[in-house]
Design an enzyme around this catalytic site. Structure first.
Site, PDB file in Angstrom:
ATOM      1  CG  ASP A 180      -2.197   0.857   0.872  1.00 38.88           C
ATOM      2  OD1 ASP A 180      -2.145   1.636  -0.095  1.00 38.88           O
ATOM      3  OD2 ASP A 180      -3.205   0.772   1.601  1.00 38.88           O
ATOM      4  CD1 TRP A 181       1.515   6.829   0.285  1.00 39.04           C
ATOM      5  CD2 TRP A 181       0.532   6.989  -1.722  1.00 39.04           C
ATOM      6  NE1 TRP A 181       1.857   8.032  -0.252  1.00 39.04           N
ATOM      7  CE2 TRP A 181       1.266   8.169  -1.488  1.00 39.04           C
ATOM      8  CE3 TRP A 181      -0.171   6.869  -2.928  1.00 39.04           C
ATOM      9  CZ2 TRP A 181       1.321   9.212  -2.402  1.00 39.04           C
ATOM     10  CZ3 TRP A 181      -0.117   7.922  -3.838  1.00 39.04           C
ATOM     11  CH2 TRP A 181       0.628   9.077  -3.572  1.00 39.04           C
TER      12      TRP A 181
END
Ligand code: BGC
Length: 766
Positions: free
Chosen positions: A300-301
């Protein structure tokens, strides 16, 4: 990390101009060879040509130069990204959209880098793209798998026309906690419904042939257990037992893997002490091991970077080592792999085979998308013009929006509204809001483009319709990356205007709930009633006119006990996207008979949360004359509205519930039938639901588990026999070793129109 910034739009040419290069300067390098070898042979061949840095490059994903959906790394510069693109050090970009922009970055990757490997272009196509569908939780309320698949297909067609070939959806996180803002992005609380919807969405996005220019790869996220963040607080710790992990959290992910989803995204949370981005147990052992998943995992980011903040890795070097070894194949905008991984391999700390495995997976997907054959296949400017926002997409999202609406309550058949000679007062801060209904994930859409409820209702001209907002819900404007400020200042003259039209009306329609930016990522709440001054407004209007239809617009279950007690009709209208107002008006006026059912339990108050229908019995389940039983002393155990609840303008009767046989062996398939009759005056649809209870097991089982459902269209007076099938897939469960087993013994089987059904029978597995 810098704070998230508001999205800014430059064109690709502007970015290139800034850094002193233009499209014209790009040399025409020959593309990678296209001989007719199998994908695997081509990938192996390419791997042999790649330097360690180029391999790491494939594992590196940069955010584009335009939209931002997470915190921007401090050392992030557009200049650096361009240089890395030219070196072949970027495998994918996210948040690049528009055929011109995508062609621009693709051209650098393909024509300027040594090996010319094309980029995959990712984007959060969560509930539509430019033309927005209902939020995913709302779509789940349709229980209509064909419609959900079609909605994902429509979104894929629109997004792919803008150059995108990878969506970060579906989010398949199960959640039981309405405080968590991201419940809007999932399919609710149930693993069975969640699995079916995961499959439908993957099929919709990926279509039947990935090499077509209008199919895009999907991404099952967030692996895993993000929906169990403690106290519903965003990005929080998750500590759950194995039984919940195997039986509740993992099944929708497994379903997505079985539907051949090409990518998984890991997550921001830790699970039982290990941040999941660094979890070999989840990514290597379960996903790539037991499930044999052959696509790739994106972080994820910046979640690889976050291993440091979790206190799991002491620096970026260690974070890169842990994440790569654990099976995180691509680093989303974390700048960790690109900085650390090559040296780690050279120092013998990370084995090159780990890179090879990741790159093999990434290149294979690029081949399957046909990007090596034509890297610009998603960059057809003519098609872009034709597709974006066209009427077909508007029709599709309107259809989905109607199917997503849930009629929660309808005392005295106040609904549907009469179409003529009525004075209707429309009141509420969300009644004429064209922005909030777009929901939270709507980066590619334009603000204020939803049809408001007021606009939708104005189309019905037989009544007199007056509108007053009464109060403001929020202060000023709000954007994707910003906190919402709730208005707490009562404007007496505004509220008086609302009361005046209410006094004079036959029926009052009130549109209340949450702003579209009160749910979604980073938007957890501790109070889940009507925010701001809305409860006050509702009660003041109620004092002068009790004939109220309450239309809720919200991204999570709300605790609206007062409204349920006092307001005769309540419609759950979620955030339904671009066509919100038309969908709601059609339901209010009876041109569409609602058939939605709740995919998540509505609590009486926030203290009951987490609350869900498939709870365990406890050792003291029954009401006693003393206090020593499992209950609260200040409220009931039951929810306000149970999972699976939803009314229709018609009524449905269940008859002749039959289990065909009594004793079954573990390998039998058991037939269950029931007759359903539409006993009302309207044609309609009923979601017939089948639940089981495994009465005694080595690991305790829930009091009810959904194991089958069917959306049944029935004309007024019509009867249909519905058949369900039960086999070991439905009757078995995961033990605490993660093995799927079926145990002999008695099961109860329930059929009805909600999880509250009491229509039951028994079967025995011998
Ligand atoms: C979210 C993901 C999303 C990613 C890219 C993250 O903050 O958790 O779900 O796909 O950003 O926008």
């Amino acid at each position: 990390m810098k704070p998230k910034v508001r999205k800014s739009i430059f064109t690709y040419s502007a970015v290139l101009f800034l850094f002193g290069c233009s499209g014209n300067k790009l040399t025409n390098k020959p593309m990678i060879e296209t001989e007719k070898k199998s994908i695997s042979a081509k990938v192996e061949n390419l791997l042999t040509k790649m330097t360690i840095e180029e391999k790491v490059g494939q594992m590196n994903q940069y955010n584009g130069f335009w939209d931002v959906t997470g915190p921007v790394p401090e050392d992030d510069t557009s200049q650096l990204k361009l240089e890395h693109l030219k070196k072949g050090w970027v495998g994918s970009m996210l948040n690049v959209r528009g055929t011109e922009n995508v062609r621009g970055v693709q051209k650098v990757a393909v024509e300027e880098s040594r090996l010319g490997i094309p980029l995959i272009i990712g984007f959060d196509v969560i509930h539509g793209y430019k033309t927005l569908s209902p939020i995913p939780l709302a779509e789940a309320a349709s229980w209509d798998l064909k419609a959900i698949e079609k909605s994902a297909r429509t979104a894929a067609i629109e997004a792919s026309a803008e150059g995108i070939n990878w969506t970060f959806a579906p989010m398949v996180d199960i959640s039981r906690d309405a405080r968590w803002g991201r419940v809007m992005e999932g399919a609710g609380e149930d693993p069975y419904l969640g699995s079916k919807i995961a499959t439908a969405r993957v099929n919709g996005f990926q279509g039947d042939d990935l090499s077509k220019p209008n199919t895009i790869i999907a991404c099952a996220k967030h692996f895993a257990a993000y929906g169990f963040s403690e106290a519903g607080k965003e990005y929080n710790t998750v500590d759950i037992g194995k039984s919940t992990l195997y039986n509740i959290v993992l099944p929708p992910f497994k379903a997505a893997a079985e539907a051949n989803v090409k990518t998984f995204m890991n997550s921001f949370n830790e699970l039982n002490g290990v941040p999941v981005t660094g979890s070999s147990f989840l990514q290597r052992e379960i996903l790539k091991g037991k499930w044999n998943f052959d696509g790739f995992v994106v972080s994820d980011w910046a979640s690889i970077n976050e291993l440091i903040f979790w206190g799991h890795a002491k620096d970026k070097k260690e974070a890169a080592k842990i994440a790569a070894t654990a099976g995180s194949d691509m680093d989303m905008e974390g700048n960790v792999y690109i900085k650390e991984l090559a040296q780690l391999v050279k120092d013998g700390i990370v084995k090159e085979e780990i890179l090879d495995d990741a790159v093999r997976r990434i290149l294979t997907v690029k081949h399957e998308l046909g990007l090596f054959d034509d890297p610009y296949k998603y960059c057809d400017a003519e098609n872009e013009k034709e597709q974006i926002g066209n009427q077909t997409h508007h029709d599709a999202v309107l259809d989905m929006a109607k199917k997503s609406i849930v009629l929660l309550k309808n005392d005295g058949n106040l609904l549907p509204l009469k179409k003529e000679n009525q004075k209707i007062a429309l009141i509420g801060p969300l009644a004429n809001d064209k922005n909030s209904p777009l929901g939270s994930w709507r980066i590619a859409s334009d603000d204020n483009t939803a049809v408001s409820v007021y606009e939708g209702m104005k189309k019905y001209k037989g009544n007199s319709l007056s509108f007053e907002k009464g109060i403001d819900l929020i202060e000023g404007n709000v954007a994707f990356t910003q906190e919402v400020k709730i208005n707490t200042t009562l404007n007496t003259s505004e509220i008086n205007k609302a009361i005046a039209i209410a006094k004079n009306a036959d029926v009052v329609v009130m549109v209340l709930g949450e702003h579209g930016f009160q749910s979604g990522e980073g938007r957890s709440r501790t109070e889940i009633g009507l925010p701001g001054l809305q409860q006050q407004l509702l009660e003041k209007v109620y004092e002068v006119n009790k004939n109220i239809v309450l239309v809720l617009n919200n991204g999570r279950p709300l605790a609206i006990e007062w409204a349920d007690k006092n307001i005769p009709a309540i419609v759950e209208g979620w955030q339904l996207g671009t066509q919100t107002g038309h969908a709601i008006a059609e339901v209010l006026y009876g041109d569409y008979n609602p058939s939605g059912k709740l995919p998540m339990t509505f609590p009486r108050n926030v203290g009951q949360v987490p609350i869900y229908y498939n709870y365990k019995s406890t050792g003291r389940p029954n009401k006693e004359p003393h206090v020593f039983w499992s209950h609260y002393i200040d409220t009931e155990n039951s929810p306000l509205y149970p999972f699976g609840h939803g009314l229709s303008y018609s009524t449905f009767k269940y008859d002749n519930f039959t289990i065909h046989g009594k004793n079954f062996s573990a390998n039998d398939t058991i037939k269950v039938t029931v007759d359903i009759t539409n006993t009302g005056d309207y044609d309609g649809k009923e979601v017939a639901q089948l639940y089981i209870r495994d009465l005694f097991a080595s690991v305790t089982r829930p009091v009810k588990e959904l194991k089958g459902f069917e959306l049944v269209p029935l004309k007024s007076g019509e009867t249909k026999t519905i058949e369900f099938k039960l086999s070991k897939n439905e009757l078995g469960f995961y033990n605490n070793n993660g093995d799927f087993i079926i145990e002999s013994g008695d099961f109860e089987v329930f059929v009805g129109g909600s999880s509250n059904t009491i229509f039951k029978s028994k079967l025995t597995v011998i």
